[in-house]
Every structure is written in C-alpha cells, then in structure tokens.
Design an enzyme around this catalytic site. Structure first.
Site, short mmCIF file in Angstrom:
data_model
loop_
_atom_site.label_atom_id
_atom_site.label_comp_id
_atom_site.label_asym_id
_atom_site.label_seq_id
_atom_site.Cartn_x
_atom_site.Cartn_y
_atom_site.Cartn_z
N LEU A 16 46.68 63.46 64.61
CA LEU A 16 45.82 64.44 63.96
C LEU A 16 44.70 63.77 63.18
O LEU A 16 43.55 64.26 63.17
CB LEU A 16 46.65 65.32 63.02
CG LEU A 16 45.88 66.34 62.17
CD1 LEU A 16 45.09 67.30 63.04
CD2 LEU A 16 46.83 67.09 61.24
N THR A 34 41.10 55.67 56.77
CA THR A 34 41.96 54.53 56.50
C THR A 34 43.05 54.37 57.53
O THR A 34 43.48 55.32 58.18
CB THR A 34 42.62 54.66 55.10
OG1 THR A 34 43.79 55.49 55.20
CG2 THR A 34 41.67 55.22 54.06
N ASP A 57 46.48 49.72 52.23
CA ASP A 57 47.92 49.70 52.03
C ASP A 57 48.24 50.83 51.07
O ASP A 57 47.90 50.76 49.88
CB ASP A 57 48.37 48.36 51.46
CG ASP A 57 49.85 48.32 51.12
OD1 ASP A 57 50.57 49.30 51.40
OD2 ASP A 57 50.30 47.29 50.58
N ASN A 84 46.95 62.32 55.32
CA ASN A 84 47.56 62.53 56.63
C ASN A 84 48.56 61.44 56.99
O ASN A 84 49.43 61.65 57.82
CB ASN A 84 46.45 62.59 57.68
CG ASN A 84 47.00 62.62 59.09
OD1 ASN A 84 47.60 63.58 59.52
ND2 ASN A 84 46.79 61.51 59.82
N SER A 135 51.76 68.23 55.47
CA SER A 135 53.21 68.32 55.42
C SER A 135 53.72 68.51 56.85
O SER A 135 53.31 67.79 57.77
CB SER A 135 53.63 69.47 54.50
OG SER A 135 55.03 69.62 54.46
N TYR A 150 63.34 62.96 56.47
CA TYR A 150 61.94 63.31 56.76
C TYR A 150 61.60 64.65 56.13
O TYR A 150 60.55 64.80 55.48
CB TYR A 150 61.71 63.35 58.27
CG TYR A 150 60.33 63.84 58.63
CD1 TYR A 150 59.21 63.04 58.44
CD2 TYR A 150 60.14 65.13 59.13
CE1 TYR A 150 57.94 63.50 58.75
CE2 TYR A 150 58.87 65.59 59.44
CZ TYR A 150 57.77 64.78 59.25
OH TYR A 150 56.51 65.23 59.55
N LYS A 154 58.79 65.82 53.08
CA LYS A 154 57.79 66.87 53.23
C LYS A 154 58.03 68.02 52.25
O LYS A 154 57.08 68.66 51.79
CB LYS A 154 57.74 67.36 54.68
CG LYS A 154 57.26 66.30 55.67
CD LYS A 154 55.90 65.73 55.27
CE LYS A 154 55.33 64.76 56.29
NZ LYS A 154 54.01 64.24 55.89
N THR A 185 50.75 64.80 69.82
CA THR A 185 50.28 63.50 69.33
C THR A 185 51.37 62.47 69.63
O THR A 185 52.37 62.78 70.29
CB THR A 185 50.03 63.56 67.81
OG1 THR A 185 51.30 63.72 67.14
CG2 THR A 185 49.10 64.71 67.45
#
Length: 285
Positions: A16, A34, A57, A84, A135, A150, A154, A185
């Site tokens: 994304l 980044t 970083d 992201n 999220s 995970y 989120k 993705t």
C-alpha cells in the site's frame, strides 16, 4: 497539476505504501517516503524532483527526526503523515516468544508512536495537518486464530489514535485510523508475514489459518492497493475526515458483524452489566 500538500509516508517500498507514493506523484504532490533502504525506494519509484526517498530506522527517534527535518528543509512543510510501516506475525500466543512478540510491537506500535512524537511539533506550529495510522480489520476484530499478537498491535494503534484525535483537534490537526481488509500486496508473502521459530503442532486451528493465508489467500485478495491509495488521497482532501476508515467490502462486512455481535452480547447480559452499582442509600434525616 501541482498540489501544495506535502506527504510523509513510512513503509513505502512495497504494498500500500508504494501504491500511495506512486499515485501521489502522478497527481503532482511532493512526497517524502521512508524504508529501511533508500536504494530500494529508488528502484521501486525512480527519480523525481517531487520525491524524497529516505532510509529510516523506525526504532530510532534520531533517524526519524533527521528524515522529517530533511522533508521540511526540501519541501518547506509536512502536511499529511501516513504511518504505514508494519508487518504481519502469525502464531499462537503460546508458541510466539517474548522476543517475537515485542519485535512486532516495536515496529507496528512504537515505530508509529515515534513518528507521531517527532512530527507533531511541526504540525502544531502550522496549526494544520492530517495523520493516517494504518491499522487493519484485525485491529477492530481479533477472532483470527494465530494472529493474536498482530491483532494486539493493531488494537493498540486504534486505541491511541482515538486518543490522538481528541488531543490534536484544537490544533486543527486530523487523525484517521485506516482499517483495510485483504488487499493484493506482499503482506502475506514470506517477506512480510513472520511465523514462529518453534511452532506447536497441537494448534490445529492456528496451522489451518496460517496455511489459508499463505497458500490460498495470498495473491487472491479482493482489494486493489491502487484504489486504496486513491481513497486515502480523497479523504485527505475532504473538508472533514473520518476517525475510522474501513477499506474493502470484506472489512465493511466484518466490522458490521463485530458491531452486531457486541450489541447482542450487551443485551443478552444487560442485567449483569447494570447490576454492579452501589445500592441507593437513603439520605439521613
């Protein structure tokens, strides 16, 4: 057409993030992006006077500060921040080690907090801005076997973004939680979805869920990341912004299932829920 807003996007070398950078540049925005590798960004996006690729970083506030400073020095401002960067982690709560769990939190949660902490002085000074925290539908509903850690990262993002929206509103700054469903993705590929170093085979449901995501869902997701990117741009340009933005028909359906389930449980257990107050004490004569 050249747009005045400057975007700052983390985790932009694929998925994304990459789609968003490409769509933004095509529409004439200035974009700082980044990744862990500046060269990887350049290979993915190419060269442009409107594009600033940055090696960052996310566990280092010094690295983040340097990137934001470079963005402001080149483009004069920063207006829209998209947190992201992140990765998936599959595995039961028992089999994932403390180190595996903390590493997921370090990027998905604390990396986002680090960016917010460092960019807010700029946004406060200009009394405007918009922060998008990416999220997942897994940050709204957690009943996915094997994705507990995970989902926890989120859920944390959603919780602090709700608080953030109230904290920054008086500065003229908006905050939006983006909760995508399944988008096509590399998120479910081995490069983005980590698995336990020491799996416990007794967890049948976890192994089945893991296999489904890696072998069946991967590459067959309904969501188009380019359309998700366009949706973010549309929201960023709108006069008002949602606090919660769900993306994908699957996310829409899952969100409503969760809302209805909570409503049903509230009503089924209402008598217990409201039974916990102190009994009324008559006033003394």
């Amino acid at each position: 057409m050249k747009h005045s807003k400057v975007w700052f996007v983390t985790g932009a070398s694929k998925g994304l993030g990459l789609s968003l950078v490409q769509q933004l540049l095509a529409q004439g925005y200035n974009v700082a992006a980044t990744s862990r590798s500046k060269e990887e960004l350049i290979r993915a996006v190419g060269y442009s006077s409107s594009f600033l690729p940055l090696t960052v970083d996310l566990n280092s506030e010094t690295s983040i500060q340097k990137a934001i400073d470079e963005t402001v020095n080149l483009f004069g401002q920063v207006d829209v921040v998209v947190n992201n960067a992140g990765y998936g982690l599959a595995g039961s709560l028992e089999e994932l080690t403390d180190a595996e769990a903390r590493k997921n939190f370090d990027i998905n949660v604390f990396g986002t907090l680090n960016v917010i902490r460092r960019v807010m002085p700029y946004l406060r000074a200009q009394q405007s801005g918009h922060i998008f925290n990416i999220s997942s539908i897994g940050g709204f509903i957690g009943t996915f076997p094997g994705f507990g850690i995970y989902c926890a990262t989120k859920f944390a993002v959603e919780g602090f973004t709700e608080a953030l929206s109230a904290e920054i509103k008086s500065f003229g700054i908006k905050a939006t939680i983006v909760s995508p469903g399944y988008f096509r993705t590399q998120f479910l590929a081995a490069s983005s979805l980590n698995v336990p170093a020491h799996p416990i085979e007794a967890y049948k449901e976890v192994r089945e869920t893991q296999a489904f995501h890696q072998e069946i869902m991967n590459g067959n997701q309904l969501g188009d990341p380019d359309k998700a990117a366009l949706a973010l741009i549309q929201v960023a340009e709108a006069p008002e912004a949602p606090l919660h933005l769900f993306l994908g028909s699957d996310a829409y359906e899952l969100a409503y299932n969760k809302i209805n389930s909570v409503r049903e449980e509230l009503e089924a257990w209402k008598s217990v829920t409201i039974s916990t107050a102190f009994e009324h004490q008559p006033a003394e004569a």
